[in-house]
Design a protein around this motif. Structure first.
Motif, mmCIF file in Angstrom:
data_model
loop_
_atom_site.group_PDB
_atom_site.id
_atom_site.type_symbol
_atom_site.label_atom_id
_atom_site.label_comp_id
_atom_site.label_asym_id
_atom_site.label_seq_id
_atom_site.Cartn_x
_atom_site.Cartn_y
_atom_site.Cartn_z
ATOM 1 N N UNK A 10 0.822 -1.218 0.000
ATOM 2 C CA UNK A 10 0.000 0.000 0.000
ATOM 3 C C UNK A 10 0.857 1.270 0.000
ATOM 4 N N UNK A 11 1.969 1.221 0.726
ATOM 5 C CA UNK A 11 2.865 2.391 0.760
ATOM 6 C C UNK A 11 3.257 2.794 -0.649
ATOM 7 N N UNK A 12 3.619 1.785 -1.420
ATOM 8 C CA UNK A 12 4.150 2.066 -2.748
ATOM 9 C C UNK A 12 3.030 2.441 -3.714
ATOM 10 N N UNK A 13 1.878 1.778 -3.540
ATOM 11 C CA UNK A 13 0.735 2.123 -4.381
ATOM 12 C C UNK A 13 0.338 3.572 -4.166
ATOM 13 N N UNK A 14 0.267 3.959 -2.876
ATOM 14 C CA UNK A 14 -0.116 5.329 -2.552
ATOM 15 C C UNK A 14 0.878 6.322 -3.153
ATOM 16 N N UNK A 15 2.150 5.980 -3.048
ATOM 17 C CA UNK A 15 3.188 6.858 -3.577
ATOM 18 C C UNK A 15 3.053 6.989 -5.089
ATOM 19 N N UNK A 16 2.712 5.856 -5.739
ATOM 20 C CA UNK A 16 2.545 5.872 -7.193
ATOM 21 C C UNK A 16 1.394 6.785 -7.588
ATOM 22 N N UNK B 100 10.374 6.595 1.492
ATOM 23 C CA UNK B 100 9.719 5.462 2.147
ATOM 24 C C UNK B 100 10.734 4.452 2.651
ATOM 25 N N UNK B 101 11.556 3.949 1.739
ATOM 26 C CA UNK B 101 12.420 2.814 2.078
ATOM 27 C C UNK B 101 13.494 3.205 3.091
ATOM 28 N N UNK B 102 14.230 4.278 2.786
ATOM 29 C CA UNK B 102 15.345 4.638 3.670
ATOM 30 C C UNK B 102 14.899 4.924 5.108
ATOM 31 N N UNK B 103 13.894 5.790 5.302
ATOM 32 C CA UNK B 103 13.522 6.087 6.688
ATOM 33 C C UNK B 103 13.033 4.845 7.453
ATOM 34 N N UNK B 104 12.359 3.936 6.744
ATOM 35 C CA UNK B 104 11.797 2.769 7.434
ATOM 36 C C UNK B 104 12.848 1.710 7.732
ATOM 37 N N UNK B 105 13.933 1.748 6.985
ATOM 38 C CA UNK B 105 14.873 0.633 7.122
ATOM 39 C C UNK B 105 16.012 0.934 8.085
ATOM 40 N N UNK B 106 15.833 1.934 8.937
ATOM 41 C CA UNK B 106 16.906 2.270 9.879
ATOM 42 C C UNK B 106 17.357 1.100 10.758
ATOM 43 N N UNK B 107 16.440 0.226 11.212
ATOM 44 C CA UNK B 107 16.928 -0.904 12.021
ATOM 45 C C UNK B 107 17.910 -1.791 11.259
ATOM 46 N N UNK B 108 17.626 -2.030 9.975
ATOM 47 C CA UNK B 108 18.539 -2.854 9.174
ATOM 48 C C UNK B 108 19.860 -2.117 8.989
ATOM 49 N N UNK B 109 19.754 -0.802 8.739
ATOM 50 C CA UNK B 109 20.960 0.016 8.594
ATOM 51 C C UNK B 109 21.810 -0.108 9.859
#
Lengths: 315, 311
Positions: A205-211, A224-233
């Protein structure tokens, strides 16, 4: 077995914690009623608990003893080391730390620079690639993923010799860059795999909305991706720091200038310089251990994931 | 660790397809592909190529076919180094796992959650120290003259047992392996602990109801339920053992008399002291192929019984 197990009632509340419930009696016939945990109740139970505590204390003490000895000895002069070998000596000889620090300070600087550079490099490579691989369909996607995953199985030491020769040809020996490259590669491989799994699990849904809002791929990546992936970072950063800190053979072979040594190799050199001068030597060991100890204290959970190469973190 | 996540999600991917000619996608992947190609795949391939040659890379190499491998088979030290790896592996999965297993069992038997946390932290705390520090500390403890172990033996009246721990060919390998005793601060302990904590309490309850003792529970319930984790650990131990060399380099350097010789040390010595780059590359190729072959074998075995994972 008629003794009511009051002691257990307290544990009953924590039914959600699986560990707390893993108590099983060592005394033969037990009446277990309802959800009660078969406990070695009363005195026998308390005794066995005491036994466990004593055994675990002994094991923990043996494991930590070399480090305690290191800490105590690091405050001794050479004379104190021989006269009071086992006991702490008074007054503490803080000059050992000054002595050690002046010798190993350059290694700290190099290690931090190399770790920072490796983290930036690995993240730059893996975040973009993982986003693309997780969210776009293109020919060769599976092949690429397989080629990256395969690298995870290759033991690093096996390509030590050809990698060294490559760096020699590229005239990169005795630079900070040569120290970073294996960690950039390792971090990028692990990072791509962890990050790809993570991005795939983000709701569509995040990506659909962005599209719908007309966002481009770049925008989706950045917003979307960078801010959400901080734990992996964070995991990748920690794996890299621990990796750089403990890396030994690569810096040993590729670097001969003293100030370019990272902490592990530097410490070995420092060890050779100080021989049996145990006070400053152990003070140096303590200093070299401090940064990782601090990370361990404050980021215990992530630290463990980092130590196991992201293994526990990825489960 | 990754296979489940990817294959499960691939079917959903087609609806995300948006670009007909995905040039931009390839452009975005280019940096990673280039770096991995140059610094991971090229060295691996050139290492294999190098193993068929002889000479010094900067001066000139000559193709010699399988000569390096033939030399290897006749090299007694090569066989010695692999025999040592076997000992290291066996020690690792028996003695090396005994105390971690015991500690994990004891830890989950503690009733107080606070004590559990305290002991867990204390037991794994040594992991936070750099490996070099641990090895150098043990090397100092093993010192024959004023080392901690010999001092201790003397002070408790067992001076007769004093040894030149790392200098005696009969003892050196064992002494090397005992570095890090009691081995609890490591991945095996964490894996055992997690596995035991994941076993449902009901199973232990049922077991207690049937009146089975602690030892019996270990063999009938705990160990079988940990089978998949143990396999994973065996895999990781195998890869780790093939790369063994760090502690030996710092303490014994492969000596005395080849007693602690391992392939990694052989490889480094051949390349950097002997300038036998082709032979060193052949050694590393053997390590590489062994690691790959063993990974495939172990992962095959793992795939056959995916159902054993607890919960």
């Amino acid at each position: 077995m008629s003794v009511p197990s009051d002691a257990l009632a307290s544990g009953q509340g924590a039914a959600g914690a699986p560990a707390a419930g893993a108590v099983v009696s060592r005394s033969a016939p037990v009446h277990v009623t309802g959800r009660a945990r078969g406990p070695g109740s009363g005195r026998a139970g308390r005794l066995s608990q005491l036994g466990i505590v004593v055994t675990l204390s002994v094991i923990a003490f043996v494991g930590l003893f070399p480090f305690l000895f290191m800490l105590v000895t690091s405050f001794k002069t050479n004379e104190q080391y021989f006269t009071s070998f086992w006991r702490p000596a008074w007054p503490p000889h803080l000059a050992n730390y000054v002595d050690a620090f002046t010798q190993i300070a350059p290694y700290f600087v190099t290690t931090v620079v190399v770790a920072a550079g490796s983290i930036v490099g690995a993240l730059a490579l893996c975040t973009v690639a993982a986003f693309v691989m997780a969210r776009y369909q293109f020919p060769g996607r599976r092949l690429l993923f397989g080629a990256i995953a395969l690298l995870l199985m290759v033991p690093g030491i096996a390509s030590l010799i050809p990698s060294f020769l490559l760096m020699q040809q590229l005239d990169l020996l005795n630079t900070r860059l040569v120290l970073m490259i294996p960690h950039v590669v390792g971090g990028a491989v692990l990072g791509t795999l962890l990050m790809k799994t993570f991005v795939e699990q983000l709701p569509q849904e995040f990506f659909d909305a962005a599209l719908v809002d007309g966002a481009s791929g770049t925008r989706m990546f950045g917003s979307i991706v960078l801010p959400l992936s901080l734990p992996v970072v964070g995991t990748i950063a920690l794996v890299t720091v621990i990796g750089v800190w403990n890396d030994f053979f690569w810096p040993l072979l590729t670097v001969s200038q003293n100030e370019l040594r990272t902490i592990s190799v530097g410490l070995e050199f420092f060890n050779g310089q100080n021989g049996t001068n145990y006070g400053p030597l152990f003070a140096g060991y303590v200093l070299a251990s401090l940064p990782l100890l601090l990370l361990f204290t404050f980021l215990s959970k992530h630290f463990l994931a980092g130590l196991s190469g992201g293994l526990t973190g990825s489960k | 660790m990754t296979s489940t996540g990817t294959s499960a999600l691939t079917p959903a991917a087609p609806r995300r397809a948006r670009r007909r000619v995905p040039w931009l996608v390839y452009l975005a992947l280019l940096p990673l592909v280039a770096v991995l190609g140059v610094f991971a795949y090229y060295p691996a391939a050139s290492g294999i190529w190098l193993s068929f040659q002889d000479g010094v890379p900067a001066i000139g190499m000559e193709f010699v076919g399988l000569d390096n491998y033939r030399t290897m088979l006749d090299d007694a030290l090569f066989w010695r180094s692999f025999r040592n790896l076997g000992v290291i592996f066996l020690f690792g999965i028996t003695v090396g796992w005994l105390l971690p297993m015991l500690s994990a069992e004891l830890l989950i038997s503690l009733r107080s959650a606070r004590l559990q946390f305290l002991f867990r932290t204390l037991l794994i705390a040594p992991m936070a120290f750099p490996g070099v520090v641990l090895v150098l500390l043990w090397a100092a403890m093993y010192q024959p003259n004023d080392g901690l172990i010999n001092r201790f033996l003397e002070s408790v009246g067992l001076g007769a047992l004093q040894q030149n721990w790392l200098g005696d060919p009969d003892l050196a390998l064992l002494a090397l392996l005992f570095i890090g005793f009691p081995f609890v601060a490591g991945l095996p302990f964490l894996v055992f602990l997690t596995a035991l904590q994941n076993i449902p309490v009901e199973i232990f309850e049922a077991c207690a109801l049937d009146g089975c003792g602690r030892i019996r529970r270990l063999f009938r319930i705990d160990l079988p339920l940990m089978a998949s984790q143990i396999k994973l650990l065996i895999f990781l131990t195998t890869i780790g053992v093939l790369q063994y060399g760090f502690a030996a380099y710092l303490t014994t350097g492969g000596g005395p008399n080849g007693a602690t010789e391992v392939p990694v040390l052989r490889m480094l010595a051949e390349a950097f002291q002997g300038s036998e780059w082709g032979y060193a590359a052949a050694l590393s190729t053997v390590l590489f192929i062994l690691a790959l072959a063993l990974s495939v074998v172990i992962f095959r075995v793992r795939k056959e019984d995916p159902g054993v994972r607890p919960i």
